[in-house]
Motif scaffolding. Sequence first.
Motif, PDB file in Angstrom:
ATOM      1  N   ALA A  99       0.857  -1.183   0.000  1.00  0.00           N
ATOM      2  CA  ALA A  99       0.000   0.000   0.000  1.00  0.00           C
ATOM      3  C   ALA A  99       0.890   1.229   0.000  1.00  0.00           C
ATOM      4  CB  ALA A  99      -0.913  -0.015   1.211  1.00  0.00           C
ATOM      5  N   PHE A 102      -3.502   6.022  -0.192  1.00  0.00           N
ATOM      6  CA  PHE A 102      -4.912   5.670  -0.181  1.00  0.00           C
ATOM      7  C   PHE A 102      -5.747   6.925  -0.293  1.00  0.00           C
ATOM      8  CE2 PHE A 102      -3.474   5.832   4.202  1.00  0.00           C
ATOM      9  CZ  PHE A 102      -4.422   6.636   4.842  1.00  0.00           C
ATOM     10  N   LEU A 111     -12.566   4.903   4.052  1.00  0.00           N
ATOM     11  CA  LEU A 111     -11.573   4.498   3.068  1.00  0.00           C
ATOM     12  C   LEU A 111     -12.274   4.269   1.736  1.00  0.00           C
ATOM     13  CD1 LEU A 111      -8.600   3.548   2.547  1.00  0.00           C
ATOM     14  CD2 LEU A 111      -9.398   1.261   3.125  1.00  0.00           C
ATOM     15  N   ILE A 114      -7.274   2.080  -2.289  1.00  0.00           N
ATOM     16  CA  ILE A 114      -5.887   1.886  -1.867  1.00  0.00           C
ATOM     17  C   ILE A 114      -5.032   1.842  -3.129  1.00  0.00           C
ATOM     18  CG2 ILE A 114      -4.243   0.350  -0.723  1.00  0.00           C
ATOM     19  CD1 ILE A 114      -6.561  -0.725   0.951  1.00  0.00           C
ATOM     20  N   ARG A 132     -12.444  -0.037  -2.307  1.00  0.00           N
ATOM     21  CA  ARG A 132     -12.739  -0.613  -0.991  1.00  0.00           C
ATOM     22  C   ARG A 132     -13.607  -1.866  -1.090  1.00  0.00           C
ATOM     23  NH1 ARG A 132     -15.998   2.655   3.174  1.00  0.00           N
ATOM     24  NH2 ARG A 132     -16.512   0.629   3.959  1.00  0.00           N
TER      25      ARG A 132
END
Length: 163
Positions: A99, A102, A111, A114, A132
């Motif tokens: 990652a 994000f 969220l 990513i 997500r």
Amino acid sequence: FSKLLGMQVISDQAEAVVSLITGIHIDPETGDVIALQCGFNQVISPIDIVKWERAVHINDQDALTPPEDILRLQSLARKGDQILYKPVVTERGEKVGRAYDFVIDTKAMTLWQIVVREKFLFFTTFETVINRSHVVEILEDKIVVKELLAMEKGVVLEPEVAA
């Protein structure tokens, strides 16, 4: 997230900058933003954010609180709520990358995507954006995603900014 780091926190009451954003705490079970880290020892709860433009606006400096005052932060492992640089693997255990960044939805405070990169030495060999809906779980040591058949090695994608 990379654009969020260093963003000013402005107190509307004092009409002044009271802090800078230095991190973000995300609930690994839900993907919700729990708090924005301000400096080393203060956080802002999403409920205290009045508006989010080129800076994060809060009513007054009293919205800045120690992390211990937010119950959900107490129950999380300190490393468990971090996203950056965690390995990203599929449900079968195949490595996708790490990652790198994000995107959060600043209205829903959750969220959104990513950004995953795979590097060899100093060169990016693969980059993709994972929504997500493809995230299965965020563990303390890795992020598990669904099998991504549409993902092709060597394709570099630009992340979409969630409004």
